[in-house]
Design a protein around this motif. Structure first.
Motif, short mmCIF file in Angstrom:
data_model
loop_
_atom_site.label_atom_id
_atom_site.label_comp_id
_atom_site.label_asym_id
_atom_site.label_seq_id
_atom_site.Cartn_x
_atom_site.Cartn_y
_atom_site.Cartn_z
N GLU B 265 0.84 -1.21 0.00
CA GLU B 265 0.00 0.00 0.00
C GLU B 265 0.87 1.26 0.00
N PHE B 266 1.98 1.16 0.73
CA PHE B 266 2.90 2.30 0.75
C PHE B 266 3.48 2.56 -0.64
N LEU B 267 3.89 1.47 -1.33
CA LEU B 267 4.47 1.64 -2.66
C LEU B 267 3.48 2.28 -3.63
N LEU B 268 2.18 2.07 -3.37
CA LEU B 268 1.17 2.64 -4.26
C LEU B 268 0.58 3.93 -3.70
N SER B 269 1.20 4.46 -2.65
CA SER B 269 0.72 5.73 -2.10
C SER B 269 1.23 6.88 -2.96
N GLU B 270 0.64 8.04 -2.78
CA GLU B 270 1.03 9.18 -3.59
C GLU B 270 2.50 9.54 -3.37
N ALA B 271 2.93 9.45 -2.10
CA ALA B 271 4.32 9.81 -1.77
C ALA B 271 5.30 8.92 -2.53
N ALA B 272 5.06 7.60 -2.48
CA ALA B 272 5.99 6.67 -3.14
C ALA B 272 5.93 6.83 -4.65
N GLN B 273 4.72 7.03 -5.19
CA GLN B 273 4.58 7.18 -6.63
C GLN B 273 5.28 8.44 -7.12
N THR B 274 5.23 9.49 -6.31
CA THR B 274 5.95 10.72 -6.66
C THR B 274 7.46 10.47 -6.63
N TYR B 275 7.88 9.65 -5.63
CA TYR B 275 9.30 9.28 -5.55
C TYR B 275 9.73 8.58 -6.84
N PHE B 276 8.93 7.60 -7.30
CA PHE B 276 9.27 6.89 -8.54
C PHE B 276 9.38 7.87 -9.71
N ALA B 277 8.45 8.81 -9.77
CA ALA B 277 8.47 9.77 -10.88
C ALA B 277 9.73 10.63 -10.84
N THR B 278 10.07 11.15 -9.66
CA THR B 278 11.13 12.16 -9.61
C THR B 278 12.51 11.58 -9.34
N GLU B 279 12.59 10.43 -8.66
CA GLU B 279 13.91 9.91 -8.30
C GLU B 279 14.37 8.78 -9.22
N THR B 280 13.46 7.89 -9.62
CA THR B 280 13.89 6.80 -10.50
C THR B 280 13.41 7.03 -11.93
N PHE B 281 12.71 8.14 -12.16
CA PHE B 281 12.27 8.55 -13.50
C PHE B 281 11.35 7.53 -14.15
N GLU B 282 10.59 6.77 -13.35
CA GLU B 282 9.65 5.81 -13.92
C GLU B 282 8.26 6.45 -13.99
N PHE B 283 7.36 5.76 -14.68
CA PHE B 283 5.99 6.26 -14.78
C PHE B 283 5.18 5.83 -13.57
N PRO B 284 4.57 6.78 -12.87
CA PRO B 284 3.68 6.42 -11.76
C PRO B 284 2.50 5.64 -12.32
N LEU B 285 1.96 4.72 -11.51
CA LEU B 285 0.85 3.93 -12.02
C LEU B 285 -0.49 4.27 -11.38
N ILE B 286 -0.50 5.17 -10.37
CA ILE B 286 -1.81 5.57 -9.83
C ILE B 286 -2.22 6.89 -10.47
N PRO B 287 -3.52 7.11 -10.61
CA PRO B 287 -3.97 8.34 -11.25
C PRO B 287 -3.58 9.56 -10.42
N GLY B 288 -3.33 10.68 -11.10
CA GLY B 288 -3.10 11.93 -10.39
C GLY B 288 -1.64 12.25 -10.11
N VAL B 289 -0.72 11.30 -10.32
CA VAL B 289 0.70 11.62 -10.12
C VAL B 289 1.37 11.72 -11.49
N PRO B 290 1.91 12.89 -11.83
CA PRO B 290 2.50 13.07 -13.17
C PRO B 290 3.90 12.46 -13.23
N PRO B 291 4.35 12.04 -14.43
CA PRO B 291 5.72 11.53 -14.57
C PRO B 291 6.74 12.67 -14.52
N ALA B 292 8.02 12.31 -14.55
CA ALA B 292 9.09 13.31 -14.49
C ALA B 292 8.98 14.29 -15.65
N ARG B 293 9.51 15.48 -15.42
CA ARG B 293 9.48 16.51 -16.45
C ARG B 293 10.18 16.02 -17.71
N GLY B 294 9.60 16.30 -18.87
CA GLY B 294 10.20 15.87 -20.12
C GLY B 294 9.66 14.56 -20.63
#
Lengths: 531, 328
Positions: B265-294
């Protein structure tokens, strides 16, 4: 003035009739220390026999792999031995300026793991490489056979250097001076007097370098040369089924045993038992163009084996720092790497004493088998050893699974051949008669061991421990499989950081690995320096 | 002799001093995702829930094979893998995930039988050198066009390439896949052991392009390079733009099912999904979290429709075909 006794080949095996009690003790000890070493091959054979081979490779591909592995092994062994013997001779026997500095520089590349060596070669060459950027000279990246051959030769040459150096110093000057006195030139003396006396050391170094080449994955994978070991890794990485990789490893082990068999046939029966030289020798004076050539050779070697890789690492570090990468320290990883390496080095050296004993002074018809067993495991790809030990532990020794104890014992099994061979070299230099003399004079077996045998073997024990330490520091595949959860070492962090493209962190971890490895290497050469 | 014993004992002491404590009451995670990428995230999980985590880092396929060997005797509670194939191959050892977790992501990024769920999207892409490349491939078949002779980097032994080939088998069948691999091989691609050196090679012009996952270029840029290359998402909707989620499942023998569920549940939370987007540059899989810039939004990519639950079944075939085509 005492003149060292003239060296003559002597039969180092004791005469058949007097199998003493001490002999039985040594054989028992050997059987005990060999137990962990037998786990990987037996477990491997068991896996293949009971579970089958799965889908392996077609025969024609196997033959190509066989040929390329043998070809690379021969080329690397010949080149590394030539380079290592040259650096050993130049730094031990001549009056070159800064001789002792060169002595250390020639040994240092041994601290650089082959995958790091290959990675830095790729970083230094090519259109955007460091050499092209800084010097403007574009050297194409040497992929394929040439790359693997050069990288392995350069980074394994220090092994030969370290083994040949003490042997060179222990040759009695009297033999060479006699030859010179009889009118032989410098070159003739080297090839007809010095080289034959180096033969046992060259054989050890050749096996150590050659079988390492057989088991290497890092250099051949990054520099793209297909060998048996690379094929085994590929099979292993590409599929969940571990059977094909195991089957192929068994074939590789048989190949290694074949190499050992050939080596054994060609080995001289007699050894050279000789006490330490009775007096100092005069260094060979280097003047004029030979001096220039020698210095150019040593400089080129140090440039490619040290300056290039370290520059690339520093370049990554600076590039990352200026891009704002946050650095992590690797204190825990460094401590763990040091800890397991020290433990394995100490144990391997201790374990190699009985093994070296029963294969030199206390020979019997099993000696050959004992020696082959240690070398056969050394030649196995580390991933194979890892898989075999995992299978063993899960079936027969569940409490030991993923324990540091099993990890260290596996290291000992994998690298014991190195210390066995250096201890053998030490023991071959002295006559087994000394031990008998001690017993004859009324010393008990333990006092003889502590007062005579161990001191005689001690240069080999120290050298062996240092070599094993360096090997364990660099070991990756077996560590990945066998370590306890969370037990990350420097080698593991280098692997994971480079894989994900964290070059800055990779350079920090690599530099830490190099820094820690230098200590035992200096200890090893210290003995040489003080001579 | 004494010194050697001292050395061995000292080493053992050092190990003992820095070894980890017992594994009771710790959630044991087998992670095919590397320490550099996710340890920070795991630390945050421990901070917010108080659950101590012990991680075993290794390759995803390695860990899947290890789990199969360990079977019911495994100490692992959670398997966090880079790709659906590794997860699928141990599906029999995994427990059914609750609906509440599965519903968090698009069903095409979760196991059909509910044994694992995707946590972040990794997209196959064609990385290319912006200074030398003029014409980009419109389909994955264009990559085997003679115009790319000797200029494409591939990592045929790498898990991500094998997963891509597995997907192609599902998309077009074995024969057509073998054909594609053979035409790729005829084009003399340059082989690399992993993705990151391909991206570095494309950036420096050693190759013109390469088949990789999308985030390696962003990673290279974070290291201060990567300015001469760009990701190209092949627009045809074929496996050239395959989305391969990293995912997670719970071992059915776990003795900490509650903590394991919290972890997912934590991995699919907004905080973790944002981490994936900004730190590992992956695509978040829950709605509402945008991927990294570019990066484009995941829904704007033309991705193939493939049942990821079946990847594991054809993984061995993929390895065989790659070898049959002569790529390894």
């Amino acid at each position: 003035m005492t003149v060292g006794p003239l060296t003559a080949p002597v039969e180092t095996a004791p005469s058949r009739g007097r199998r003493s009690k001490s002999s039985r003790g040594w054989w028992t000890a050997t059987a005990i220390v060999l137990l962990p070493a037998l786990i990987p091959p037996i477990s491997l054979a068991w896996q293949v026999l009971t579970k089958g081979t799965g889908a392996t490779l077609p025969l024609d591909r196997l033959l190509v792999l066989f040929a390329s592995t043998v070809g690379l092994t021969i080329a690397v062994t010949a080149t590394a031995l030539s380079i290592g013997t040259t650096t050993a001779w130049l730094t031990n026997r001549t009056d070159l300026p800064a001789r002792k500095v060169w002595m250390i520089l020639a040994a240092l590349p041994l601290v650089i793991p082959s995958y790091m060596a290959a990675l830095t070669i790729i970083g230094a060459t090519g259109p955007d490489g460091l050499i092209s950027t800084w010097v403007g000279l574009e050297i194409p990246t040497p992929y394929g056979f040439v790359g693997a051959w050069l990288a392995l030769s350069v980074f394994l040459a220090p092994m030969a250097h370290l083994i040949v150096s003490p042997a060179l110093r222990l040759i009695d000057p009297a033999t060479e001076e006699a030859a010179t006195g009889l009118g032989a030139g410098q070159r003739r003396v080297f090839f007809t007097v010095t080289l034959p006396q180096l033969r046992p050391a060259l054989v050890s170094a050749g096996l150590m370098v050659g079988l390492y080449t057989v088991s290497d994955f890092g250099a051949v994978s990054l520099l793209r040369f297909d060998t048996f070991t690379r094929a085994i890794f590929t099979l292993y990485a590409g599929q969940i089924d571990r059977r094909p990789a195991a089957a192929l490893s068994l074939v590789l082990m048989i190949l290694a045993l074949a190499i050992l068999f050939i080596e054994r046939r060609s080995r001289p029966r007699a050894g050279y038992a000789m006490p330490r030289p009775g007096r100092a020798r005069r260094p060979v004076a280097m003047r004029g163009w030979p001096k220039g050539l020698a210095l150019a050779f040593l400089s080129a070697f140090a440039f490619f084996s040290l300056a290039v890789p370290i520059s690339v690492l520093l370049f990554w570090l600076i590039r990352g720092l200026s891009a704002g990468v946050k650095l992590g320290a690797f204190w825990d990883e460094t401590l763990r790497s040091m800890g397991v390496s020290l433990a394995a080095a100490g144990l391997a050296a201790l374990a190699s004493l009985p093994v070296a004993m029963v294969t030199t002074w206390k020979r019997s018809r099993f000696s050959g088998a004992v020696e082959s067993a240690t070398w056969a495991i050394y030649a196995l790809p580390h991933i194979t050893v890892g898989i075999a030990v995992v299978a063993f532990a899960l079936t027969w020794a569940r409490p030991l699974y993923q324990s540091v104890l099993l990890l260290v014992l596996t290291y000992v099994a994998m690298f014991m051949a190195q210390s066995v061979s250096t201890v053998q070299d030490s023991l071959r230099r002295v006559s087994p008669v000394l031990e008998d003399a001690s017993r004859g004079l009324g010393r008990g077996p333990l006092r003889t061991l502590a007062g005579v045998t161990v001191p005689l073997a001690s240069p080999g024990l120290a050298a062996g421990a240092a070599l094993v330490f360096l090997s364990v520091m660099k070991e990756l595949p077996a560590t990945l499989l066998l370590r306890p959860n969370g037990f990350e070492t420097l080698a593991i962090r280098i692997w994971s950081t480079t894989g994900e493209g964290f070059y800055t962190m990779a350079s920090v971890a690599s530099l830490a690995l190099i820094a820690v490895s230098i200590v035992p290497l200096l200890a090893l050469t210290y003995r040489d320096l003080s001579d | 002799m004494k010194r050697l014993v001292a050395v061995a004992v000292f080493g053992a002491l050092v190990v003992a001093a820095c070894g980890s404590s017992g594994s009771d009451n710790r959630l044991i995670v087998y992670s095919g995702r590397s320490e550099e990428l996710i340890q920070q995230l795991i630390d945050r999980f421990t901070d917010s829930t108080g659950v101590e985590v012990e991680v075993r880092y290794a390759g995803s396929t390695d860990l899947a094979a290890t789990l199969l060997q360990e079977g019911d005797t495994t100490d692992a509670d959670v398997f966090f893998a880079q790709d659906p194939a590794s997860l699928g191959s141990v599906a029999d050892l995994l427990a059914d995930l609750p609906r509440s977790i599965l519903d968090l992501v698009d069903p095409k990024f979760a196991d059909r039988n509910g044994r694992w769920v995707g946590t972040s999207g990794r997209v196959r892409t064609f990385v290319y050198n912006t200074e030398t490349t003029i014409e980009l491939p419109q389909t994955i078949d264009d990559v085997t066009d003679p115009r790319w002779f000797g200029e494409v980097g591939v990592a045929p032994t790498n898990g991500s390439f094998l997963a891509f080939v597995s997907a192609m088998i599902l998309e077009r069948g074995e024969d057509a896949t073998l054909q594609w691999l053979e035409s790729l091989e005829m084009n003399r691609p340059q082989e690399f052991p992993r993705n990151s050196p391909i991206v570095a090679a494309a950036d420096s012009g050693v190759v013109e392009g390469g088949l990789v996952n999308h985030y390696y270029l962003l990673r290279l840029r974070a290291e201060g390079e990567g300015t001469h290359s760009e990701n190209w998402f092949i627009p045809a909707g074929d496996v050239g733009t395959l989305v391969m989620p990293a995912g997670v499942g719970i071992l059915s023998v776990t003795d900490m099912p509650e903590a394991a569920r919290q972890f997912i549940e934590f991995l699919l939370s907004e905080a973790a999904q944002t981490y994936f987007a900004t730190e590992t540059f992956e695509f978040p899989l829950i709605p509402g979290v945008p991927p990294a810039r570019g990066l484009p939004a995941l829904k704007d990519l033309n991705t193939p429709d493939i049942d990821l639950s079946e990847l594991a079944d054809v993984l061995e075939d993929a390895a065989r075909l790659v070898s049959e085509a002569g790529l390894v």
